[in-house]
Design an enzyme around this catalytic site. Structure first.
Site, PDB file in Angstrom:
ATOM      1  N   THR A 124       0.884  -1.224   0.149  1.00 28.30           N
ATOM      2  CA  THR A 124       0.182   0.074  -0.084  1.00 28.30           C
ATOM      3  C   THR A 124       0.908   1.415   0.128  1.00 28.30           C
ATOM      4  O   THR A 124       1.606   1.481   0.940  1.00 28.30           O
ATOM      5  CB  THR A 124      -0.827  -0.066   1.299  1.00 28.30           C
ATOM      6  OG1 THR A 124      -1.860  -1.033   1.225  1.00 28.30           O
ATOM      7  CG2 THR A 124      -1.823   1.349   1.338  1.00 28.30           C
ATOM      8  N   LYS A 141      -7.106   1.614  -2.993  1.00 24.97           N
ATOM      9  CA  LYS A 141      -6.736   1.146  -1.782  1.00 24.97           C
ATOM     10  C   LYS A 141      -6.798   2.294  -0.843  1.00 24.97           C
ATOM     11  O   LYS A 141      -7.181   2.032   0.515  1.00 24.97           O
ATOM     12  CB  LYS A 141      -5.227   0.654  -1.707  1.00 24.97           C
ATOM     13  CG  LYS A 141      -4.808   0.109  -0.464  1.00 24.97           C
ATOM     14  CD  LYS A 141      -5.693  -1.216   0.212  1.00 24.97           C
ATOM     15  CE  LYS A 141      -5.252  -1.446   1.552  1.00 24.97           C
ATOM     16  NZ  LYS A 141      -3.942  -2.087   1.617  1.00 24.97           N
ATOM     17  N   LYS A 200       0.729   5.121   8.324  1.00 27.45           N
ATOM     18  CA  LYS A 200       1.164   5.355   7.123  1.00 27.45           C
ATOM     19  C   LYS A 200       0.141   5.461   6.145  1.00 27.45           C
ATOM     20  O   LYS A 200       0.099   6.231   5.207  1.00 27.45           O
ATOM     21  CB  LYS A 200       2.244   4.400   6.743  1.00 27.45           C
ATOM     22  CG  LYS A 200       2.927   4.477   5.388  1.00 27.45           C
ATOM     23  CD  LYS A 200       2.229   3.462   4.373  1.00 27.45           C
ATOM     24  CE  LYS A 200       2.624   1.907   4.533  1.00 27.45           C
ATOM     25  NZ  LYS A 200       1.891   1.082   3.470  1.00 27.45           N
TER      26      LYS A 200
END
Length: 299
Positions: A109, A184, A252
């Protein structure tokens, strides 16, 4: 020695040599599925000892540059965008060392902008690239039921679809380079607010004097149902905060999503609140716990 398939009768796809970089919580299971499906797999991880069980299953460990040169399809599943940059653009990285005609698949990701950069620079050298982040956590990785969101050229996606099908079930082509990562981000935005709701719901039930397991039986089958409720609420209730997906990695992801949201002119209120709560959890020592550990803040 690196894998170079010679057996007659192999299918076009299983005859391809797979390189896999990053064998952590999810990557390890993904590599295991590839090995069990007949693929030859070269692996690289910073700590070789952590991949010992995969080596016993038949994977071959090698340095990054060597893996790049000897593999046909290279999958990366690392931690942060800066790790992706190092793996792809460093002196021993993939762009400089893989052969023309290779396919690079980043399943980390990461940033949509970085995915576009990889696609562009790889393309200049005759290398195909897809961004293909996943959702489903450690459970999805172990059960090979990951959702895989893919950006890049449609033809390349079609060519490697059998590979994706070994690791996941819900595999959807999203569009041009970067589209997988954008999808995502949408996924992580939905999860962020959902996780707050799950934690509050379970804690409410407890404080109201109800058995949270019994409450869960009722609400997970109704309109409140979600993957997080069904798979992570039981862990919260039992006090299991082991990582299927690390808090630090979710922070993150939320940072990338907030940056991307700003770039497209969206104010993400729920995401902003969720990140602030997870940052508090990390500051209190929870960065290496699973995302379900957000529940501890409510207790």
């Amino acid at each position: 020695m690196l894998y170079e398939p010679k057996e007659k009768g192999m299918t076009t796809m299983t005859a391809k040599v797979i390189g896999f970089i990053g064998t952590g919580v999810m990557g390890k299971s993904m590599v295991s599925h590839l090995l069990n499906s007949g693929y030859a797999v070269n692996i690289y991880t910073r700590t070789r000892e952590k991949a010992e069980d995969l080596l016993q299953q038949g994977a071959v460990w090698c340095e990054c540059a060597q893996l790049a040169a000897k593999s046909d399809i290279i999958v990366t599943m690392v931690g942060y965008p800066h790790d992706v940059e190092e793996v792809y653009f460093g002196e021993s990285g993939l762009i400089k060392n893989c052969k023309k005609g290779s396919v690079l698949i980043d399943m980390t990701t990461s940033s949509p902008k970085l995915a576009v950069r990889i696609y562009a620079e790889a393309g200049e050298l005759g290398i195909d690239a897809l961004d293909a982040p996943v959702s489903g956590g450690d459970i999805g990785a172990r059960q090979a039921t990951l959702s895989i969101m893919v950006g890049g050229e449609k033809k390349v996606f079609d060519d490697v679809l059998p590979l994706f099908q070994v690791m996941g079930k819900n595999i959807v082509y999203q569009g041009k380079a970067g589209s997988g990562q954008h999808c995502k981000m949408a996924n992580q935005i939905a999860i962020a607010s959902t996780m707050m709701g799950v934690c509050e719901s379970i804690r409410y039930a407890e404080k109201a004097g109800l058995d949270p397991q019994t409450v869960l039986q009722s609400i997970e089958a109704g309109a409140a149902g979600s993957w997080s409720l069904s798979n992570l609420a039981p862990r919260m209730i039992s006090g299991d905060f082991e990582p299927g997906f690390f808090v630090k990695h979710f922070i993150k992801d939320m940072g990338i999503a907030l940056e991307s949201a700003e770039n497209i002119g969206l104010t993400a209120h729920g995401l902003t609140l969720a990140r602030s709560l997870y940052e508090k959890l990390a500051q209190e020592g929870g960065e290496n716990m699973g995302t379900q550990a957000l529940y501890t803040l409510y207790k």
